[in-house]
Scaffold this motif. Structure first.
Motif, mmCIF file in Angstrom:
data_model
loop_
_atom_site.group_PDB
_atom_site.id
_atom_site.type_symbol
_atom_site.label_atom_id
_atom_site.label_comp_id
_atom_site.label_asym_id
_atom_site.label_seq_id
_atom_site.Cartn_x
_atom_site.Cartn_y
_atom_site.Cartn_z
ATOM 1 N N VAL A 1 0.832 -1.206 0.000
ATOM 2 C CA VAL A 1 0.000 0.000 0.000
ATOM 3 C C VAL A 1 0.870 1.261 0.000
ATOM 4 C CG1 VAL A 1 -1.794 1.273 1.226
ATOM 5 C CG2 VAL A 1 -1.848 -1.232 1.195
ATOM 6 N N VAL A 2 1.870 1.304 0.878
ATOM 7 C CA VAL A 2 2.746 2.478 0.945
ATOM 8 C C VAL A 2 3.906 2.343 -0.030
ATOM 9 C CG1 VAL A 2 4.208 3.906 2.442
ATOM 10 C CG2 VAL A 2 2.096 2.901 3.342
ATOM 11 N N GLY A 3 4.576 1.203 0.018
ATOM 12 C CA GLY A 3 5.654 0.951 -0.942
ATOM 13 C C GLY A 3 6.998 1.551 -0.586
ATOM 14 N N ASP A 4 7.117 2.162 0.575
ATOM 15 C CA ASP A 4 8.390 2.747 1.012
ATOM 16 C C ASP A 4 8.642 2.285 2.443
ATOM 17 O OD1 ASP A 4 9.579 5.389 2.657
ATOM 18 O OD2 ASP A 4 10.591 4.974 0.745
ATOM 19 N N PRO A 5 9.772 1.586 2.722
ATOM 20 C CA PRO A 5 9.985 0.988 4.040
ATOM 21 C C PRO A 5 9.913 1.971 5.203
ATOM 22 C CG PRO A 5 11.558 0.101 2.463
ATOM 23 C CD PRO A 5 10.835 1.209 1.762
ATOM 24 N N ALA A 6 10.697 3.044 5.148
ATOM 25 C CA ALA A 6 10.726 3.990 6.263
ATOM 26 C C ALA A 6 9.385 4.692 6.425
ATOM 27 C CB ALA A 6 11.840 5.007 6.064
ATOM 28 N N GLN A 7 8.813 5.145 5.305
ATOM 29 C CA GLN A 7 7.510 5.806 5.363
ATOM 30 C C GLN A 7 6.428 4.831 5.809
ATOM 31 O OE1 GLN A 7 6.961 8.812 5.315
ATOM 32 N NE2 GLN A 7 4.855 9.238 4.719
ATOM 33 N N GLY A 8 6.552 3.572 5.416
ATOM 34 C CA GLY A 8 5.592 2.559 5.849
ATOM 35 C C GLY A 8 5.622 2.359 7.352
ATOM 36 N N ASP A 9 6.815 2.314 7.939
ATOM 37 C CA ASP A 9 6.929 2.198 9.398
ATOM 38 C C ASP A 9 6.242 3.367 10.085
ATOM 39 O OD1 ASP A 9 8.302 -0.194 9.445
ATOM 40 O OD2 ASP A 9 10.286 0.720 9.513
ATOM 41 N N ARG A 10 6.497 4.580 9.588
ATOM 42 C CA ARG A 10 5.916 5.771 10.211
ATOM 43 C C ARG A 10 4.390 5.773 10.120
ATOM 44 N NH1 ARG A 10 10.181 8.229 7.274
ATOM 45 N NH2 ARG A 10 11.901 8.910 8.606
ATOM 46 N N LEU A 11 3.875 5.536 8.903
ATOM 47 C CA LEU A 11 2.426 5.596 8.698
ATOM 48 C C LEU A 11 1.706 4.496 9.464
ATOM 49 C CD1 LEU A 11 2.156 6.504 4.899
ATOM 50 C CD2 LEU A 11 1.760 7.984 6.879
#
Length: 446
Positions: A49-59
């Motif tokens: 859904v997010v597709g970005d590891p760091a941003q995925g952790d945050r969201l």
């Protein structure tokens, strides 16, 4: 039903059918705990859904934390409302049905559909968490002071039996239908909802709640708010419960972080696809064993002692995870070994913490006090998951594991100050005071 009683921990209980129905709800809602919060949807949200590891952790951390904050706000009032009107079963089943519908709808979420994922997951997690509070409040309806630890452990064990069954089904589905890769997991979210719906049927037909007395002419909402206000105002009478809940809040930071990030951490260590499901199966098996063993000795050695032993285990497990982050080329098998300790910690700390609240809660305020317990646990999730996720995304795995170990260490120090015998005496005094008042009179303030 007779063979279930004869060959399971239900044997010898005065009300095995009711305990079984209560435990089956724990069995059922594991589909949301495990497949949505802990394993599949957490990774799917981050990677697809997010597709970005760091941003995925945050969201993911922000989404979980914000939904838990809502639960923190509404739990005390809804818990008191359930007590005042005798609506605990209706609220339990209503939140379950709503969560089932939303969980099935998660199968519609695809790549980059972050808003849709949030709009479905957020209310689903709120409903699940509120329902979990009400399920816990029925512990006092299906147990006695002599067997509360055993029955709490029985329910927890049934939950982990459900986890094992779920993971076996998931592993088979991944292999038979070729859906082992993360982008193909959508049908499994629908399966999670169906599992929950079927498993909650026994509770709908068998589970009963004790009647509650409410002063005549009092509105339900007004009475709920009054009861919550009185609980906080006179919390000194339940000083040991308050002390335990503060400690529970702190070590709950760690427990909730592990639950919400377990699959993400495992995938960071290289465990992917069907291996991730097998890893979760291993954790579920060890957690179920821990919950069952806890039921055998918890009432004998004391609930506080059991909590302390589990916190020592969690501190050791956190330090092992910290050590793995410091190994440059760590083999995958090392994380599989640590996974056994994660399972043992989850199974033991869950049932012993719930039993401790039951030991300190007067029966006529069970939903209200378990609402406070749920509020504390959800607040722990909101703070712990958010802080863990932000540290993991910003500083890295090593810093996150240091934070995790500190949660359990500080929580242990707090539990060491709790006097279990004094907490039980306060509960018994409150029950005697309540029973001495005629049903037509206003209930005494605790």
């Amino acid at each position: 039903m007779n063979w279930i009683v004869r060959y399971t921990p239900l044997r010898g209980l005065p009300n095995p059918k009711e305990v079984w129905a209560w435990g089956m709800y724990d069995f059922a809602n594991q589909s949301f705990t495990l497949l949505i919060n802990t394993l599949l949807f957490a990774v799917y949200f981050k990677e697809v859904v997010v597709g970005d590891p760091a941003q995925g952790d945050r969201l993911w951390a922000m989404l979980v934390a914000s939904s838990l904050l809502v639960v923190v706000v509404v739990s005390p009032v809804i818990g008191a409302l359930g007590d005042a009107r005798g609506w605990r079963k209706e609220i339990l089943l209503g939140t379950g049905v709503g969560c089932v519908a939303l969980t099935c709808s998660l199968g519609l979420v695809g790549p980059e559909a972050v808003l849709l994922a949030a709009l479905l997951y957020f209310p689903a997690n709120v409903l699940y968490q509120i329902g979990e509070n009400f399920l816990a409040s029925f512990l006092l309806d299906v147990s006695t002071p002599r067997n509360i630890g055993r029955i709490s452990a029985t329910g927890w064990t049934m939950g982990y039996v459900g986890s094992v069954g779920l993971m076996i089904c998931v592993v088979l589905a991944m292999q038979l239908f070729g859906i082992a890769k993360t982008p193909d997991w959508s049908p499994l979210f629908v399966f999670a909802g169906i599992w929950f719906a079927v498993g909650m049927i026994p509770a709908a037909f068998i589970l009963k709640e004790s009647p509650r007395d409410m002063p005549p002419g009092t509105g339900a909402v007004r009475e709920s708010i009054r009861r919550v206000r009185d609980t906080f105002r006179h919390v000194s009478r339940y000083g040991q419960l308050a002390r335990f809940l503060i400690s529970f809040l702190i070590y709950g930071f760690g427990v909730q972080s592990v639950i919400m990030f377990a699959a993400i951490i495992a995938s960071d260590f290289g465990i992917q696809g069907a291996h991730l499901a097998i890893f979760a199966l291993q954790v579920a098996v060890t957690a179920g064993i821990a919950a069952a063993l806890t039921g055998l000795f918890q009432d004998k050695i004391g609930t506080r002692t059991t909590v302390i032993a589990n916190l020592v285990l969690w501190i050791g497990t956190s330090l092992m995870l910290l050590g793995l982050t410091l190994v440059p080329s760590r083999p995958e098998w090392m994380f599989w070994v640590v996974g056994n300790f994660i399972g043992l910690g989850l199974g033991g700390i869950g049932t012993s913490s719930r039993a401790m609240v039951g030991r300190f809660s007067p029966k006529h305020r069970s939903a209200e006090f378990f609402g406070l317990w749920g509020m504390t646990y959800k607040l722990a999730g909101a703070i712990g998951v958010l802080s863990f996720g932000l540290v993991k995304a910003g500083v890295g795995d090593t810093g996150a594991m240091v934070l995790l170990a500190s949660f359990f260490a500080v929580g242990l120090v707090g539990v060491l100050t709790v006097n279990e015998a004094a907490g039980v005496r306060a509960k018994l005094r409150a029950e005697r005071d309540h029973d001495a008042v005629p049903p037509s009179a206003p209930s005494p303030t605790p």
